[in-house]
Design a protein around this motif. Sequence first.
Motif, PDB file in Angstrom:
ATOM      1  N   GLN A   1      20.685  16.681  22.018  1.00 23.85           N
ATOM      2  CA  GLN A   1      20.303  15.727  20.972  1.00 23.85           C
ATOM      3  C   GLN A   1      19.252  16.320  20.048  1.00 23.85           C
ATOM      4  OE1 GLN A   1      20.574  12.492  19.919  1.00 23.85           O
ATOM      5  NE2 GLN A   1      22.164  11.708  21.275  1.00 23.85           N
ATOM      6  N   THR A   2      19.545  16.345  18.773  1.00 20.36           N
ATOM      7  CA  THR A   2      18.566  16.786  17.770  1.00 20.36           C
ATOM      8  C   THR A   2      18.342  15.647  16.780  1.00 20.36           C
ATOM      9  OG1 THR A   2      20.269  17.635  16.291  1.00 20.36           O
ATOM     10  CG2 THR A   2      19.424  19.159  17.962  1.00 20.36           C
TER      11      THR A   2
ATOM     12  N   PRO B   1      17.887  31.959  12.303  1.00 20.62           N
ATOM     13  CA  PRO B   1      16.463  31.670  12.065  1.00 20.62           C
ATOM     14  C   PRO B   1      16.038  31.957  10.626  1.00 20.62           C
ATOM     15  CG  PRO B   1      16.721  33.623  13.461  1.00 20.62           C
ATOM     16  CD  PRO B   1      18.070  33.010  13.321  1.00 20.62           C
ATOM     17  N   GLU B   2      16.699  32.912   9.982  1.00 24.24           N
ATOM     18  CA  GLU B   2      16.359  33.212   8.590  1.00 24.24           C
ATOM     19  C   GLU B   2      16.678  32.021   7.687  1.00 24.24           C
ATOM     20  OE1 GLU B   2      16.588  37.807   7.486  1.00 24.24           O
ATOM     21  OE2 GLU B   2      18.289  36.690   6.704  1.00 24.24           O
TER      22      GLU B   2
ATOM     23  N   ASP C   1      14.269  29.049   8.392  1.00 24.73           N
ATOM     24  CA  ASP C   1      12.987  29.226   7.695  1.00 24.73           C
ATOM     25  C   ASP C   1      13.135  29.007   6.190  1.00 24.73           C
ATOM     26  OD1 ASP C   1      11.863  29.814  10.105  1.00 24.73           O
ATOM     27  OD2 ASP C   1      11.643  31.970   9.754  1.00 24.73           O
TER      28      ASP C   1
ATOM     29  N   GLN D   1      26.017  29.825  24.468  1.00 25.87           N
ATOM     30  CA  GLN D   1      25.883  30.224  23.069  1.00 25.87           C
ATOM     31  C   GLN D   1      25.315  29.085  22.226  1.00 25.87           C
ATOM     32  OE1 GLN D   1      29.895  31.565  23.169  1.00 25.87           O
ATOM     33  NE2 GLN D   1      29.352  33.723  23.022  1.00 25.87           N
TER      34      GLN D   1
ATOM     35  N   ALA E   1      23.180  26.881  23.389  1.00 29.59           N
ATOM     36  CA  ALA E   1      21.750  26.892  23.720  1.00 29.59           C
ATOM     37  C   ALA E   1      21.035  27.983  22.939  1.00 29.59           C
ATOM     38  CB  ALA E   1      21.566  27.101  25.224  1.00 29.59           C
ATOM     39  N   ALA E   2      21.671  29.146  22.823  1.00 24.49           N
ATOM     40  CA  ALA E   2      21.073  30.246  22.066  1.00 24.49           C
ATOM     41  C   ALA E   2      20.864  29.844  20.615  1.00 24.49           C
ATOM     42  CB  ALA E   2      21.955  31.493  22.164  1.00 24.49           C
ATOM     43  N   ALA E   3      21.882  29.241  20.015  1.00 26.56           N
ATOM     44  CA  ALA E   3      21.792  28.839  18.609  1.00 26.56           C
ATOM     45  C   ALA E   3      20.693  27.801  18.404  1.00 26.56           C
ATOM     46  CB  ALA E   3      23.138  28.286  18.144  1.00 26.56           C
ATOM     47  N   LEU E   4      20.552  26.890  19.353  1.00 27.06           N
ATOM     48  CA  LEU E   4      19.519  25.860  19.239  1.00 27.06           C
ATOM     49  C   LEU E   4      18.141  26.469  19.449  1.00 27.06           C
ATOM     50  CD1 LEU E   4      21.514  23.099  21.139  1.00 27.06           C
ATOM     51  CD2 LEU E   4      20.979  23.101  18.695  1.00 27.06           C
ATOM     52  N   ALA E   5      18.037  27.480  20.337  1.00 23.33           N
ATOM     53  CA  ALA E   5      16.767  28.190  20.508  1.00 23.33           C
ATOM     54  C   ALA E   5      16.370  28.892  19.219  1.00 23.33           C
ATOM     55  CB  ALA E   5      16.871  29.208  21.650  1.00 23.33           C
ATOM     56  N   LEU E   6      17.357  29.280  18.421  1.00 18.91           N
ATOM     57  CA  LEU E   6      17.090  29.969  17.154  1.00 18.91           C
ATOM     58  C   LEU E   6      16.660  29.001  16.046  1.00 18.91           C
ATOM     59  CD1 LEU E   6      20.100  32.467  17.153  1.00 18.91           C
ATOM     60  CD2 LEU E   6      17.695  33.011  17.580  1.00 18.91           C
ATOM     61  N   GLY E   7      16.612  27.718  16.359  1.00 19.60           N
ATOM     62  CA  GLY E   7      16.110  26.752  15.391  1.00 19.60           C
ATOM     63  C   GLY E   7      17.173  25.866  14.766  1.00 19.60           C
ATOM     64  N   ALA E   8      18.450  26.079  15.124  1.00 16.72           N
ATOM     65  CA  ALA E   8      19.503  25.226  14.567  1.00 16.72           C
ATOM     66  C   ALA E   8      19.361  23.806  15.107  1.00 16.72           C
ATOM     67  CB  ALA E   8      20.880  25.789  14.922  1.00 16.72           C
ATOM     68  N   GLN E   9      19.836  22.834  14.329  1.00 12.04           N
ATOM     69  CA  GLN E   9      19.847  21.440  14.802  1.00 12.04           C
ATOM     70  C   GLN E   9      21.219  21.052  15.324  1.00 12.04           C
ATOM     71  OE1 GLN E   9      17.971  18.171  13.207  1.00 12.04           O
ATOM     72  NE2 GLN E   9      16.214  19.259  12.387  1.00 12.04           N
TER      73      GLN E   9
ATOM     74  N   MET F   1      25.615  37.719  19.773  1.00  6.67           N
ATOM     75  CA  MET F   1      25.924  36.367  20.251  1.00  6.67           C
ATOM     76  C   MET F   1      27.195  36.366  21.103  1.00  6.67           C
ATOM     77  SD  MET F   1      24.835  33.175  20.059  1.00  6.67           S
ATOM     78  CE  MET F   1      24.034  32.577  18.567  1.00  6.67           C
TER      79      MET F   1
ATOM     80  N   GLN G   1      11.951  33.422  19.620  1.00  9.37           N
ATOM     81  CA  GLN G   1      13.117  32.543  19.567  1.00  9.37           C
ATOM     82  C   GLN G   1      14.391  33.348  19.840  1.00  9.37           C
ATOM     83  OE1 GLN G   1      10.625  32.516  17.371  1.00  9.37           O
ATOM     84  NE2 GLN G   1       9.848  30.416  17.452  1.00  9.37           N
TER      85      GLN G   1
ATOM     86  N   ALA H   1      17.027  33.109  22.907  1.00  9.15           N
ATOM     87  CA  ALA H   1      18.475  33.020  22.697  1.00  9.15           C
ATOM     88  C   ALA H   1      19.197  34.043  23.567  1.00  9.15           C
ATOM     89  CB  ALA H   1      18.807  33.231  21.219  1.00  9.15           C
TER      90      ALA H   1
ATOM     91  N   ALA I   1      19.148  32.978  27.102  1.00 10.84           N
ATOM     92  CA  ALA I   1      20.082  31.873  27.305  1.00 10.84           C
ATOM     93  C   ALA I   1      21.512  32.391  27.438  1.00 10.84           C
ATOM     94  CB  ALA I   1      19.989  30.876  26.147  1.00 10.84           C
ATOM     95  N   LEU I   2      21.793  33.502  26.783  1.00  7.21           N
ATOM     96  CA  LEU I   2      23.129  34.107  26.840  1.00  7.21           C
ATOM     97  C   LEU I   2      23.375  34.859  28.149  1.00  7.21           C
ATOM     98  CD1 LEU I   2      23.362  35.461  23.166  1.00  7.21           C
ATOM     99  CD2 LEU I   2      24.546  33.472  24.122  1.00  7.21           C
TER     100      LEU I   2
ATOM    101  N   ARG J   1      12.678  40.629   9.040  1.00  7.32           N
ATOM    102  CA  ARG J   1      11.543  39.943   9.660  1.00  7.32           C
ATOM    103  C   ARG J   1      10.297  40.839   9.724  1.00  7.32           C
ATOM    104  NH1 ARG J   1      11.078  35.311  12.814  1.00  7.32           N
ATOM    105  NH2 ARG J   1      13.234  34.756  12.389  1.00  7.32           N
TER     106      ARG J   1
ATOM    107  N   ALA K   1      10.307  28.196  21.776  1.00  2.83           N
ATOM    108  CA  ALA K   1      11.760  28.004  21.853  1.00  2.83           C
ATOM    109  C   ALA K   1      12.135  27.252  23.127  1.00  2.83           C
ATOM    110  CB  ALA K   1      12.477  29.348  21.795  1.00  2.83           C
TER     111      ALA K   1
ATOM    112  N   ARG L   1      11.394  23.674  22.588  1.00  2.54           N
ATOM    113  CA  ARG L   1      12.400  23.106  21.693  1.00  2.54           C
ATOM    114  C   ARG L   1      13.703  22.782  22.437  1.00  2.54           C
ATOM    115  NH1 ARG L   1      14.391  22.757  16.719  1.00  2.54           N
ATOM    116  NH2 ARG L   1      16.610  23.264  16.551  1.00  2.54           N
ATOM    117  N   ILE L   2      14.146  23.742  23.242  1.00  2.00           N
ATOM    118  CA  ILE L   2      15.421  23.559  23.936  1.00  2.00           C
ATOM    119  C   ILE L   2      15.302  22.446  24.986  1.00  2.00           C
ATOM    120  CG2 ILE L   2      15.266  25.262  25.824  1.00  2.00           C
ATOM    121  CD1 ILE L   2      18.100  25.264  23.351  1.00  2.00           C
TER     122      ILE L   2
ATOM    123  N   ILE M   1      15.612  19.173  23.136  1.00  2.00           N
ATOM    124  CA  ILE M   1      17.015  18.919  22.778  1.00  2.00           C
ATOM    125  C   ILE M   1      17.823  18.493  24.003  1.00  2.00           C
ATOM    126  CG2 ILE M   1      19.130  20.063  21.971  1.00  2.00           C
ATOM    127  CD1 ILE M   1      17.304  21.717  20.061  1.00  2.00           C
TER     128      ILE M   1
END
Lengths: 369, 369
Positions: A2-3, A204-205, A208, A226, A228-236, B200, B225, B229, B232-233, B335, B356, B359-360, B363
Motif C-alpha cells: 500500500q502506497t 530513483p532518478e 527525485d 522485483q 519490493a526492489a522497485a518500491l525500495a527505489l522510491g516508486a509508489q 533488476m 536505496q 533493492a 531485496a532481489l 549520481r 529504504a 519505506r518498504i 508499504i
Amino acid sequence: MQTELSKRLGVEHAIFGFTPFPAVAAAISRAGGFGVLGAVRYTAPDDLKRDLDWVEAHVDGKPYGLDVVMPAKKVEGVSEADVEAMIPDGHRQFVQDTLAKYGVPELAEGEASGWRITGWMEQVARGQLDVAFDYPIKLLANALGSPPADVVARAHEQNALVAALAGSARHAVKHKEGGIDIVVAQGYEAGGHTGEIASMVLTPEVVDAVDPLPVLAAGGIGSGQQAAAALALGAQGVWLGSLWLTCTEADVSSPAVTRKLLAAGSGDTVRSRALTGKPARQLRTEWTDAWDDPAGPGTLPMPLQGLLVAEALTRIQKYEVEPLLGTPVGQIVGRMTSERSVQAVFDDLTRGFEEAVDRINRIAGRSGT
Amino acid sequence: MQTELSKRLGVEHAIFGFTPFPAVAAAISRAGGFGVLGAVRYTAPDDLKRDLDWVEAHVDGKPYGLDVVMPAKKVEGVSEADVEAMIPDGHRQFVQDTLAKYGVPELAEGEASGWRITGWMEQVARGQLDVAFDYPIKLLANALGSPPADVVARAHEQNALVAALAGSARHAVKHKEGGIDIVVAQGYEAGGHTGEIASMVLTPEVVDAVDPLPVLAAGGIGSGQQAAAALALGAQGVWLGSLWLTCTEADVSSPAVTRKLLAAGSGDTVRSRALTGKPARQLRTEWTDAWDDPAGPGTLPMPLQGLLVAEALTRIQKYEVEPLLGTPVGQIVGRMTSERSVQAVFDDLTRGFEEAVDRINRIAGRSGT
C-alpha cells in the motif's frame, strides 16, 4: 503493498497491470491491483466500447484505467496515404524479399492487415477518449509523451488521474510540466519502447526529478522481490506489462507466440527499431535480425516503419512463421515459464513481496521478523 | 547491513567496493565494508607489493581482497609482439588519423604507454597472485570468467574466498561448476565489461541459478536505496565500483576525468568495444563515437583492440584532450555529483539503506516503523 497512490486510487496492492486484453485487465483489478487496458489496437470506437462494456461488467466495481498512444504534437492534414508515399521502394522490396525467403503466404484478397498506423494518430486516440470517458476510468496513461493539455484537463474533470511514460529524468520533468499526475519510469529492460537507462538507475532518478509526483516503476518487474526492489527505489507502485502475456486469460495472437514466450530466456530479447522505427524491446527473431543487419537497408523512422511492416507482421502471425514470429516483451520473459491465471500470478507477486520484506528486515537486523 | 556472507567475512556491512586505488580500498574496509583492490594495472610485482604493504598498514586490521583479470583458458607461447603483429595497418592508421584530427601531442621519447596488454595475460596475473598470497587477503575476485582450478585451490588453502563476475545465469553456473564461492552478477548498467541483462532481471536469475552460493549484485548501485533493492532481489551484498571514482581518496588519472565524471548524467555512458574489444560501459566521448561509427574501421577483438589503443589513451589522458577523454564507469555516474570522502559516501549508503527499509515496511504495513 500500500502506497499513497494505491490508497488514492482505492486498490489493495500498488500493482498496475498494462495489457491489451480486457479479460486480463479485469482480472488484475479483481485481484486487488489496477488493470490498465491498452487502447492502441482499437481503431473502431465501437470495438473499444464493446470491450469497455465487458470490463465494466467483469471488474466487480473495482477501479481500472486506459492506456492510449497520443502524440503531444499534432500533425495536421497528414493522411495514411501521405505517409505511405514517403516509404522508399527499396524498403518495400526488402520486406517482400524477406517474406519470400521464408515462404510466407499472402493474405487472402480483401483481408486486412491487423495493424493500422491510424491507431497511433491523434484523431484516433481522441475518438478512443470520447468513448472511454463514458466509463468511470480512474487513470488515463499515455505511452508516447505528455498528453495534450486539453486531454489532461478533461481527464481531471472526469476524476481520472493522468500518467505518462518516461525513459529519462528529462522526459519525466517535461511530463510534470505538462500537468500530469503520475510518471511511469520505463527502464531499458522493459518490453516495448524503452530508453537506454536501466530501472535500477532510472527509477530513483525520476523519483527525485519529479518529486512530489508519484512514480511507477516499469521494466524488469515480474516477481514480488522485483516489486519490493522497485518500491525500495522510491516508486509508489509497479507497472507490469510483459508478465500477463502468458496468462491463461490473455488472447495472444497465436499459440506459437505463447510457446516462444514460454521458451525465451532473459537474453532472447532485443531493443530494435524493426517494429515501429523507435527502439522497442521484443523477442529477437530472424525478422529483427534482418532489420538490424548492417548489410540490410535499415529501418525507417516512426511512423514509416510501422506502416511498412504492418501487412508483413499480420502475415507472419497468421501463418505462424516461427523464425520471424515475435512480440514486444521485456527481459522478464525469462521468468515467464508457464501459463497461469492472473490470480495465480498476482498471488505469487504479493507472496514474493512479503518474503522480500522479511529478508530485508533480517539483513537490516530489524526485530519481529 | 548484515548477510551470511558479510558475517562470514567479518565485515559490518555487506558492501563490497572494487577500486584500483589502495587508499580507496583501505578506506572502504575501515568504514565497515569490504575493499577489493584491482590488480590489473600492476604489471610489476614490486608495485603491487608496495601498494599491498600500504593497504595492510592502513586497513586497521579489517579484511580486504584482490581483483585480478585471469583468463580461464591459457594461451601458450604468445608474446605481446605476436599479438601486435595481428593488428591491421588500417586500424593503426585510423588511430593516428583520429589523434591528429584532435591535435593530440606525442609522448616524449622513451615515455611508456600506461597500459600494457600483459596485465591481462595469465602469467602476469599469476605473478600478482604470488605477491598477493603473502598478504592475508580474504577474497580473490576474477573479472574475466572462472579462475583456473589450481588458483581456486590455492586461494582456498590460503583461507580466501573466490568470486567471479558473470553477466548471465549461464556464465554464473559455469563459475559455480568451477568451484568458486561467490558470484558477482554484473548488470548491463555497470561500468566496465557488461552483458545485456539489467541488474533488476539478472540478480534474481543468478541467485536462483547458483543457489546456495551467495551472489553480489553489481551495476546501478550508488545509494542505500539501490543497495536495499539489490538485497531485496536476493543478493547477499552489493559490489560497487564506479561510485568511488569521485572520492577524494581516488587517484584518478587527471582532474579533467574527475570533472567529466562529476558533470556526466546517467545517459552519458555507452557500452562500447572501443576500450578492449569486448563491450564495456564507459563515458561516451568523441573517441568512443569514432570507434562505434559504422563509417569507421570498427573495433578489433580482445586483446588486439586494447593493445591497439593503449598508447593513444595514454596520450589522451596525459594531455587531457577533453573531447576524447573517457573512463570506464556505470550509469550510476549521474549520481556522482560531488567529491566526497569514502567515509561520507559510506555513511550515505548505510543511511539510505535504513531509510529504504523504513519505506518498504510502511508499504508492507509492518508494525514498529
